[in-house]
Scaffold this active site. Sequence first.
Site, short mmCIF file in Angstrom:
data_model
loop_
_atom_site.label_atom_id
_atom_site.label_comp_id
_atom_site.label_asym_id
_atom_site.label_seq_id
_atom_site.Cartn_x
_atom_site.Cartn_y
_atom_site.Cartn_z
N ASP A 1 59.58 114.11 -7.42
CA ASP A 1 60.83 114.70 -6.76
C ASP A 1 60.99 114.66 -5.37
O ASP A 1 60.60 115.45 -4.59
CB ASP A 1 61.04 116.27 -7.25
CG ASP A 1 61.53 116.25 -8.47
OD1 ASP A 1 61.80 115.18 -9.30
OD2 ASP A 1 61.51 117.58 -9.19
N ASP B 1 59.83 119.73 -0.53
CA ASP B 1 60.21 120.45 -1.51
C ASP B 1 58.67 120.59 -2.30
O ASP B 1 58.52 120.34 -3.57
CB ASP B 1 61.02 120.26 -2.68
CG ASP B 1 61.56 121.08 -3.63
OD1 ASP B 1 61.31 122.32 -3.26
OD2 ASP B 1 62.38 120.91 -4.54
N ASN C 1 56.30 120.39 -8.45
CA ASN C 1 56.33 118.89 -7.88
C ASN C 1 55.03 118.35 -7.72
O ASN C 1 54.87 117.25 -7.02
CB ASN C 1 57.21 118.97 -6.53
CG ASN C 1 58.66 119.07 -6.86
OD1 ASN C 1 59.09 118.80 -8.04
ND2 ASN C 1 59.41 119.66 -5.83
#
Length: 249
Positions: free
Chosen positions: A186, A166, A171
């Site tokens: 994350d 992701d 992030n």
Amino acid sequence: MNHGESGDSVYRRSDASVFAKVSVGGVESLAGERLRTEWLAPFDLGSAKVLDWHASHEGACLVMSAVPGIPASELPADKLLRAWPSMARRLRLLHEVPVADCPFARPLSAMFDRAVDVVGRNAVNKEFLDPDQQDIPPPQLLEVVRMQMPQRLAQEARDRVVCHGDACMPNFMVDPRTLRCTGLIDLGRLGTADRYVDISLFLANARDSWRGPDDELAARRSLFDTLEIGEPDDARLDFYLRLDPLTWG
């Protein structure tokens, strides 16, 4: 307190050095993030360290050290462009972690099965889709992905790395003073996969930050130069951008 894409509640300590994720009913997913966070920490990529873990049949709580800095998504375009090379190098370092050392896999076959499930439940979040795809029925989007699967599976077999899973702007943490990337957060989708899983999201998620085509082109060139990819595969980028939104839901 705030909420992530997963629906988990996130709490930060007053000194911002520690935070906790609390999941009600999503114990398996949060447990997976815990294991991935523990595994990546020794590689010195600036990721969090697990400090505590509690789980029961009612839910779970994951306590981690905070990665310093601010999310890259909070930077204005000029500062994001200055931070971009450092962020690209961090992504490259992650992709250079030996695949054989990684116990987590996120194969394309599993991503596609997830998309089939999400589409079948009519659970696709249209806000995650590109604007030009939001009026297309999700089953049609899935069929385009399905037709390309044999080719993409073959590419994945030849070019598999440790992916964030992701790799979007929120992030990647950046020091707002030096504009250097401080780390990654994350990690719930971390695992071995085609490197274009990360590259596609990294580029696409930054689009809304740029001031225009010149910024976007400069960022694209900088990323592929850093990753030492001389001939970017735009069809592969497009494929993973079509697939990823169908896996959330």
